[in-house]
Design a protein around this motif. Structure first.
Motif, short mmCIF file in Angstrom:
data_model
loop_
_atom_site.label_atom_id
_atom_site.label_comp_id
_atom_site.label_asym_id
_atom_site.label_seq_id
_atom_site.Cartn_x
_atom_site.Cartn_y
_atom_site.Cartn_z
N ARG A 177 0.84 -1.19 0.00
CA ARG A 177 0.00 0.00 0.00
C ARG A 177 0.88 1.25 0.00
N GLU A 178 0.48 2.24 -0.76
CA GLU A 178 1.29 3.44 -0.87
C GLU A 178 0.38 4.66 -1.02
N GLY A 179 0.46 5.59 -0.07
CA GLY A 179 -0.34 6.81 -0.15
C GLY A 179 -1.83 6.49 -0.15
N ARG A 180 -2.53 7.07 -1.09
CA ARG A 180 -3.98 6.87 -1.16
C ARG A 180 -4.36 5.62 -1.95
N TYR A 181 -3.36 4.91 -2.49
CA TYR A 181 -3.65 3.72 -3.27
C TYR A 181 -3.54 2.46 -2.42
N THR A 182 -4.48 1.54 -2.60
CA THR A 182 -4.38 0.24 -1.93
C THR A 182 -3.34 -0.60 -2.65
#
Length: 487
Positions: free
Chosen positions: A464-469
């Motif tokens: 998971r990174e930032g607003r992305y799953t």
């Protein structure tokens, strides 16, 4: 493809480093005696991962580095097993016992955890010692290499393909006619000013070995005589932009600027623009790998009132869309050879003009061509191998079964592997490991997209990174491999 093994090593190191980082978190802070060792081991592995990532950019790492990388990979598996055992044995938290029996069980449990604690401490020390020994051994023997080896570079088949006579090319007539038609027709979307300028571009896109360079060159040979100036320049994966611009200037001006060092990129672009102003010219820019490269080259082509034709070739959809948006353009998706043309190419490389494929080899030939999937470079490479093989059913079956395995070690297909592997080496590290994971599946099996992405996540390749799953990032990786023509 030894560098592919380097990427495998980086892939297995990442989850190990992640688990060691978890052990350094607050949840495990009570294990003070081993935290120092864990931190030291984490730093050591992080340095190794950085070195392996750098090595993964090399197309042919030396033998000693390959040995070291294999040792690191095996150690990482041992480390992951040890960490998993430790985390499972100590449990997530200590619960207060309720009752006499529970207190006894709890005491025994604590004794077990103390043993696990001591065991992980010893195992981490042992693994750290092994890691250092492997690194020191690699440095020691690399330091003794006082000689250099000169390798015979594989000749790029694309460099030879442009010299192939048209009569020897199979399935070229129809796509060549289509490209010429696209270059000739007016664009109804273009403004009046654009139509007056008559600047037209066709961008040929397709995966490695499809014959993009050959097709572009055949069109170039047919049309260049209709223009005042013309040039054919290959860009490649790691372009020397100044040298490429000097080559363009040399060809359009018909003077030798290619060997001079004079002029920076801005000066060379200015010279090309000045020379091409108000001239009718035709240019092929072959094998563009990234949008930044095209963004520089396109500035050398002035949109004058004269007729201008440009062809680009690329493996990247992003590049071909930028090429066509830069000018009035068309995208041409190069097609694989159909079975008729595949068979024609295969047979002309293997049999004399008055000789047919023996009936006992026809079914095997069909199966081999099915594996080549209409890829001209693959058909040429494998037919070249079979040309030196006795025409027996047993031997041809062995070749058929070895495609994708033993063939990559055969000198007859070195050129094909070199071309196709370029797409792999251009990938960022996170995509390399995702692509390599596909080798886990059986040949010709159906791969479910959702299952593949979830496996990538489970292996620790995607987080998971930032607003992305993690799944959304996995989809982006999947789509990028798809757009690059690799899956």
């Amino acid at each position: 493809m030894e560098a592919a093994l380097v990427s495998v090593a980086t892939g297995v190191l990442k989850p190990v480093i992640g688990k060691l980082t978890v052990l350094l978190g607050n949840e495990y802070k009570r294990f003070k005696t081993v935290r120092k060792e864990i931190k030291s081991l984490t730093n050591e592995l992080a340095a190794m991962e950085a070195f392996l990532l750098k090595m993964s950019e090399e197309e042919d790492p030396d033998v000693q580095d390959k040995v070291w990388m294999n040792e690191v990979r095996e150690l990482s598996y041992d480390m992951e097993d040890a960490i998993d055992d430790f985390m499972q044995s100590i449990g997530d938290k200590d619960e207060k016992p309720d009752g006499f029996i529970e207190k006894i069980k709890n005491s025994l449990g604590k004794l077990g955890k103390m043993k696990a604690h001591r065991r992980i401490g010893k195992e981490i020390q042992d693994l750290k010692k092994q890691i250092k020994e492997v690194g020191e051994r690699n440095a020691r023997y690399k330091g003794r290499q006082t000689f250099t080896s000169t390798k015979n570079e594989t000749v790029d088949p694309r460099a030879l393909a442009i010299f192939e006579h048209a009569s020897n090319l199979v399935g070229i007539d129809e796509p060549k006619a289509e490209i010429i038609k696209l270059l000739a027709q007016e664009d109804v979307r273009a403004s009046t000013q654009q139509q007056q300028q008559q600047l037209k571009i066709v961008s040929i896109v397709g995966s490695g070995g499809m014959g993009k360079t050959t097709l572009a060159n055949q069109v170039y040979k047919e049309l260049k005589g209709q223009y005042e100036c013309w040039a054919f320049v290959s860009v490649s994966r790691n372009p020397d932009m100044a040298n490429i611009l000097r080559t363009i200037l040399s060809e359009v001006a018909k003077k030798d600027y290619a060997t001079t060092e004079a002029g920076n990129i801005q000066q060379l672009i200015s010279e090309i623009i000045d020379f091409l102003a108000d001239k009718r010219y035709f240019v092929v820019v072959d094998d563009i790998w990234d949008v930044d490269t095209w963004d520089i080259i396109k500035r050398a082509f002035p949109a004058t009132s004269s007729t201008i034709r440009i062809i680009t070739t690329t493996r990247m959809n992003s590049v071909t869309h930028l090429c066509c948006s830069s000018f009035s353009g068309h995208i041409y998706n190069i097609r694989a050879l159909d079975m008729v043309h595949s068979r024609q190419l295969f047979h002309t490389r293997l049999f004399k003009s008055d000789e047919d494929c023996p009936s006992y080899l026809q079914e095997i030939s069909k199966q081999i061509l099915k594996k080549c999937d209409g890829l001209p470079l693959a058909i040429i490479a494998i037919s070249g191998l079979l040309a030196n093989t006795e025409k027996t059913k047993v031997l041809w079956n062995q070749v058929k079964d070895s495609i994708g395995h033993a063939l990559e070690r055969n000198p007859s297909v070195e050129g094909m592997m070199k071309i196709l592997s370029l797409s792999y080496f251009d990938l960022p590290p996170y995509l390399k490991i995702c692509l390599l994971y596909l080798s886990m599946y059986l040949e010709d099996s159906t791969i479910e997209k959702e299952d593949l992405i979830r496996r990538w996540i489970a292996e620790g390749f995607i987080h998971r990174e930032g607003r992305y799953t993690a799944y959304e990032l996995g989809e982006r990786c999947f789509n990028e491999l798809l757009n690059r023509g690799l899956i």
